[in-house]
Design a protein around this motif. Structure first.
Motif, mmCIF file in Angstrom:
data_model
loop_
_atom_site.group_PDB
_atom_site.id
_atom_site.type_symbol
_atom_site.label_atom_id
_atom_site.label_comp_id
_atom_site.label_asym_id
_atom_site.label_seq_id
_atom_site.Cartn_x
_atom_site.Cartn_y
_atom_site.Cartn_z
ATOM 1 N N GLY A 126 0.778 -1.235 0.000
ATOM 2 C CA GLY A 126 0.000 0.000 0.000
ATOM 3 C C GLY A 126 0.804 1.278 0.000
ATOM 4 N N ALA A 127 2.082 1.203 -0.399
ATOM 5 C CA ALA A 127 2.890 2.413 -0.455
ATOM 6 C C ALA A 127 2.281 3.407 -1.435
ATOM 7 N N ARG A 128 2.159 4.638 -1.028
ATOM 8 C CA ARG A 128 1.580 5.690 -1.868
ATOM 9 C C ARG A 128 2.661 6.308 -2.753
ATOM 10 N N PRO A 129 2.268 6.876 -3.898
ATOM 11 C CA PRO A 129 3.258 7.524 -4.765
ATOM 12 C C PRO A 129 4.002 8.655 -4.083
ATOM 13 N N ASP A 130 3.386 9.297 -3.094
ATOM 14 C CA ASP A 130 4.068 10.391 -2.409
ATOM 15 C C ASP A 130 5.005 9.894 -1.310
ATOM 16 N N GLN A 131 5.049 8.579 -1.110
ATOM 17 C CA GLN A 131 5.932 8.025 -0.087
ATOM 18 C C GLN A 131 7.146 7.336 -0.689
ATOM 19 N N VAL A 132 7.049 6.893 -1.924
ATOM 20 C CA VAL A 132 8.113 6.126 -2.559
ATOM 21 C C VAL A 132 8.578 6.833 -3.827
ATOM 22 N N GLU A 133 9.879 7.078 -3.912
ATOM 23 C CA GLU A 133 10.483 7.592 -5.135
ATOM 24 C C GLU A 133 11.534 6.587 -5.592
ATOM 25 N N ILE A 134 11.463 6.178 -6.866
ATOM 26 C CA ILE A 134 12.357 5.160 -7.393
ATOM 27 C C ILE A 134 13.607 5.830 -7.961
ATOM 28 N N TYR A 135 14.766 5.426 -7.480
ATOM 29 C CA TYR A 135 16.044 5.903 -8.011
ATOM 30 C C TYR A 135 16.561 4.846 -8.992
ATOM 31 N N LEU A 136 16.874 5.263 -10.213
ATOM 32 C CA LEU A 136 17.267 4.297 -11.235
ATOM 33 C C LEU A 136 18.232 4.930 -12.234
#
Length: 365
Positions: A126-136
């Motif tokens: 249930g991680a929200r988009p405002d809680q998780v940022e993907i580094y790639l």
């Protein structure tokens, strides 16, 4: 708790303490160059032989079974009890714990199995988009373009594309580094912002074991799998205490190679992603650095490198976990692609300086 425990010298003296106390007078008398210098020629020969078999050094056996030059505290003690939980259950428990923290997480994605499973678990929790940022990096996108297109970009997850100019690598003498395909990968470690919490898939390899040309599980025959036929007698004698301390019988050479990595390389893998970086994040979470993940690796009968029919399949439980979310059956065929930058300070194993390691400041000397 977010943070980083370090290997530190035992006792109040800031110098490390040798296992062999007879060496200390030589150090004090100036006959030893510094506290890291190896003067026990017999033990050095034993470790060289160990390296020839496994391809890695004994950099601090956290089981305490093997001798070494420095006595140091163990910041990653091994659990001794068992678990019946599946890997999928443990993945979801860990992801739920991180989501419940309520802190923004910078999640590093290499395109590989470990980091992909990590993102899947966070989304399922249930991680929200405002809680998780993907580094790639572009290399990660190329490694698993389907997942980037369908889940990250297609799922509108915020992501940050790390370029060579944004990496901290040049400040520690690293730039791009080779991968098995002969390409040059971008070092993904950028300068962290205030309050950044980094999340990586470090340590998954220690749960599953190595996968390289020396230990190609897909090519093992029953005879080759017997580690007593693959390991010289002097090395078997040296590692006998390590084998005796394993909580379950070792089935063959790949199993032995896994246990050696699990015991002797855990701390190295735990610290290497932020090792020597001039700027470290305020928080650094290794996703699978929990007792339950270790209990699973030590005691659970769930196959690590084979599918339900017994066919070789690299990190199959994680791939099955990913497939249940993505439906991408082609991913079961994915192999290993190196994604960790070459670490600074490495020299040939014949050089005693090869065995220098992390001290209380977390740096390679």
């Amino acid at each position: 708790m977010i943070g980083e425990a370090r290997m530190v010298p035992v006792a109040g003296d800031p110098r490390p303490v040798f296992y062999n106390p007879e060496l200390l007078p030589q150090y004090i008398a100036g006959e030893v160059r510094d506290e890291f210098t190896i003067v026990d020629a017999h033990l050095l020969d034993e470790l060289r032989a160990f390296y020839e078999v496994f391809g890695w050094t004994h950099m601090g056996d956290r089981s305490g079974a093997l001798p070494f030059f420095l006595r140091m505290t163990n910041d990653s003690p091994m659990p001794r009890d068992a678990t019946s939980k599946t890997l999928a259950e443990i993945m979801m428990e860990r992801a739920t714990e991180l989501v419940a923290m309520g802190r923004p997480l910078k999640v590093f994605w290499s395109g590989g199995v470990d980091s992909t499973a990590m993102i899947v678990s966070l989304l399922r929790a249930g991680a929200r988009p405002d809680q998780v940022e993907i580094y790639l990096t572009t290399d990660g996108i190329a490694e698993y373009q389907w997942f980037f297109s369908k889940v990250i970009y297609g799922g509108r997850l915020p992501f940050r594309l790390i370029r060579p100019t944004e990496s901290q690598a040049p400040t520690i003498g690293l730039r791009e580094y080779p991968d098995p395909r002969g390409r040059r990968r971008v070092d993904p470690r950028p300068t962290p912002g205030p309050g950044d919490v980094w999340v990586t898939g470090e340590l998954f390899n220690c749960l599953f074991g190595p996968h390289n040309a020396k230990i190609d599980i897909a090519r093992e025959t029953d005879e080759q799998a017997d580690y007593r036929l693959r390991v010289p007698g002097r090395v078997l004698d040296f590692i006998a205490p390590l084998i005796d301390g394993c909580p379950r019988p070792l089935a063959g050479f790949p199993d032995l190679a896994w246990y050696q990595m699990f015991t002797c390389h855990w701390v190295k893998h735990k610290h290497r992603f932020v090792m020597n970086l001039p700027r470290k994040p305020d928080g650094y979470i290794r996703f699978c650095d929990t007792p339950d993940f270790q209990r699973w690796a030590l005691t659970n009968a769930e196959p690590k490198m084979k599918d339900e029919r017994g066919r070789p399949c690299y990190k199959h439980p994680l791939k099955r976990f990913i497939f249940e979310f993505t439906g991408d059956e082609a991913y079961f065929a994915k192999g290993k692609v190196g994604s960790m930058p070459i670490q600074p300070g490495h020299v040939p194993a014949a050089n005693p300086m090869f065995y220098r390691y992390l001290m209380d400041d977390g740096e390679i000397r």
